[in-house]
Design an enzyme around this catalytic site. Structure first.
Site, PDB file in Angstrom:
ATOM      1  CB  CYS A 163       3.436  22.634 -41.989  1.00 10.61           C
ATOM      2  SG  CYS A 163       4.616  21.765 -40.689  1.00 10.61           S
TER       3      CYS A 163
ATOM      4  CG  PHE B  80       8.545  30.286 -37.685  1.00 16.94           C
ATOM      5  CD1 PHE B  80       9.031  30.176 -36.785  1.00 16.94           C
ATOM      6  CD2 PHE B  80       7.308  31.386 -37.818  1.00 16.94           C
ATOM      7  CE1 PHE B  80       8.417  30.014 -35.389  1.00 16.94           C
ATOM      8  CE2 PHE B  80       6.708  31.431 -36.116  1.00 16.94           C
ATOM      9  CZ  PHE B  80       6.867  30.869 -35.662  1.00 16.94           C
TER      10      PHE B  80
ATOM     11  CB  SER C   2      14.989  30.483 -33.541  1.00 16.27           C
ATOM     12  OG  SER C   2      14.096  29.581 -33.409  1.00 16.27           O
TER      13      SER C   2
ATOM     14  CG  ASP D 147       5.918  27.984 -43.639  1.00 18.75           C
ATOM     15  OD1 ASP D 147       5.138  27.466 -43.269  1.00 18.75           O
ATOM     16  OD2 ASP D 147       7.119  27.857 -44.417  1.00 18.75           O
TER      17      ASP D 147
END
Length: 390
Positions: free
Chosen positions: A331, A222, A245, A291
């Site tokens: 997060c 990520f 992605s 992440d």
């Protein structure tokens, strides 16, 4: 002044600054959305002044425990206090989150600063009505700021019944700028780029994780614009693979690597698919970084998020080298630290990997967390070490 009377068990009676629609006993004085209102308890005692929005689940956000107007003096005082606190905390005032909403007594306001450019979000109705005043007061209060960019295109605004908008509030369009974060030069497009520019909440963690990257084969999942990947490469990683992605983010990542003369293997692929294929190929990495974006934005979907974290860590565990490091983050503010750590532990167990905790990581200091407002704490992180021979 119009206002609300709160129910006896409302959380604002226990120190919080929000009033939910379910906590309102009655409304008086016919407040309009965006008004400054009084908050009272059932005994007619003043609880403070708040901003009101009937369209939001959070109908009132307290500004002060006293009577308070939204005027230039108020914004100047709160912005000054936010800057002074960050200076005392050792933050770089030229590159930081200058205002972090309720944590700085300015509910619904986010301001990120990049030298002479400030990026403003107004995520509450009352603050949106005052955005021009906020922008002009910011320039008058903080020396060196010449441009104020409005980035009110965050989907969360729809929960407040607010339209999406971007543009200039003060000064001319600053265009695209190079911003140095640590050792890395990032290109930031303030009007057309992602969110408010860079993920400043991870700035300190980039350095912490990269300090352990020398000589290691690194996998950054990520990767977005490459914050972790580029920092690790700059600190002497043997190899860095960055998986992202999003086509736009992947393009920015590659451009950032070229600009900084760093060798990054940028892979445009879904992370879960990449990890499964890496397991099949029997690959091993000495440092893996996970992440991901938020796995849930709704409290009712926490179990789905936890399943996602377990699956992600099970796959990562199978390609983590003995003695390797895993830096992992959440997060999702609806997922607690305890829930996140439990999901990580279960996933690693399913992947047959035993780890020890090297460090617990969190959002950078310019994203402070008042103890009575747990919602301001959202970034949870772990730095883990695989235990060899287990």
């Amino acid at each position: 002044m119009a206002g609300l009377v709160v129910r006896p068990r409302a959380r604002i009676l226990h120190g919080h600054d929000w009033v939910y629609s379910s906590e309102v006993l009655k409304t008086f004085g016919a407040p309009a959305d965006g008004d400054v209102i009084s908050l009272k308890d059932g005994r007619d005692q003043l609880l403070g002044t708040a901003i009101y929005n009937s369209k939001s689940q959070i109908v009132a956000r307290r500004l002060s425990r006293r009577r308070q107007d939204l005027d230039v003096d108020f914004f100047q005082r709160r912005i000054s206090q936010a800057a002074e606190w960050r200076e005392r905390a050792g933050c770089n005032l030229e590159l930081c989150r200058l205002v972090w909403s309720e944590a700085d007594g300015l509910p619904g306001i986010i301001i990120d600063r990049y030298a002479d450019v400030a990026v403003l979000q107004t995520l509450a109705c009352a603050m949106d009505l005052h955005k021009q005043m906020i922008a002009e007061t910011l320039v008058a209060t903080i020396p060196g700021i010449k441009h104020v960019v409005e980035r009110n295109d965050a989907p969360v605004r729809t929960l407040e019944g607010l339209p999406l908008a971007t543009g200039m509030l003060v000064g001319e369009d600053p265009g695209t700028r190079l911003v140095k974060l640590g050792k890395i030069d990032f290109e930031v497009d303030f009007l057309g780029g992602q969110k408010t520019g860079l993920y400043l909440d991870q700035a300190e963690n980039y350095a912490i994780v990269a300090s352990r990257a020398a000589g290691r084969n690194v996998l950054d999942c990520f990767s977005n614009q490459g914050g972790f990947a580029l920092a690790c490469a700059a600190e002497g990683a043997q190899s860095v693979t960055a998986v992202e992605s999003g086509a736009g983010s992947l393009e920015r990542l590659a451009a950032n690597a070229t600009r900084n003369q760093l060798n990054i293997n940028a892979v445009g692929e879904d992370v879960f698919r990449f990890l499964s294929e890496a397991v099949r190929r029997e690959e091993k990495y000495d440092l893996i970084i996970l992440d991901p974006p938020s796995f849930t934005r709704a409290k009712g979907r926490i179990n789905d998020a936890l399943r996602g974290y377990r699956d992600l860590h099970m796959r990562a565990a199978r390609i983590l080298a003995p003695g390797g490091l895993l830096a992992t983050f959440s997060c999702s503010h609806h997922v607690s630290s305890t829930e996140f750590e439990s999901a990580v532990a279960e996933g690693l167990t399913d992947g047959r990997r035993t780890v020890r905790v090297i460090d617990r990581l969190t959002q950078s200091r310019d994203h402070p967390v008042p103890l009575h407002l747990p919602e301001t704490f959202y970034l949870k992180g772990l730095l883990l070490e695989s235990m060899p021979g287990r």
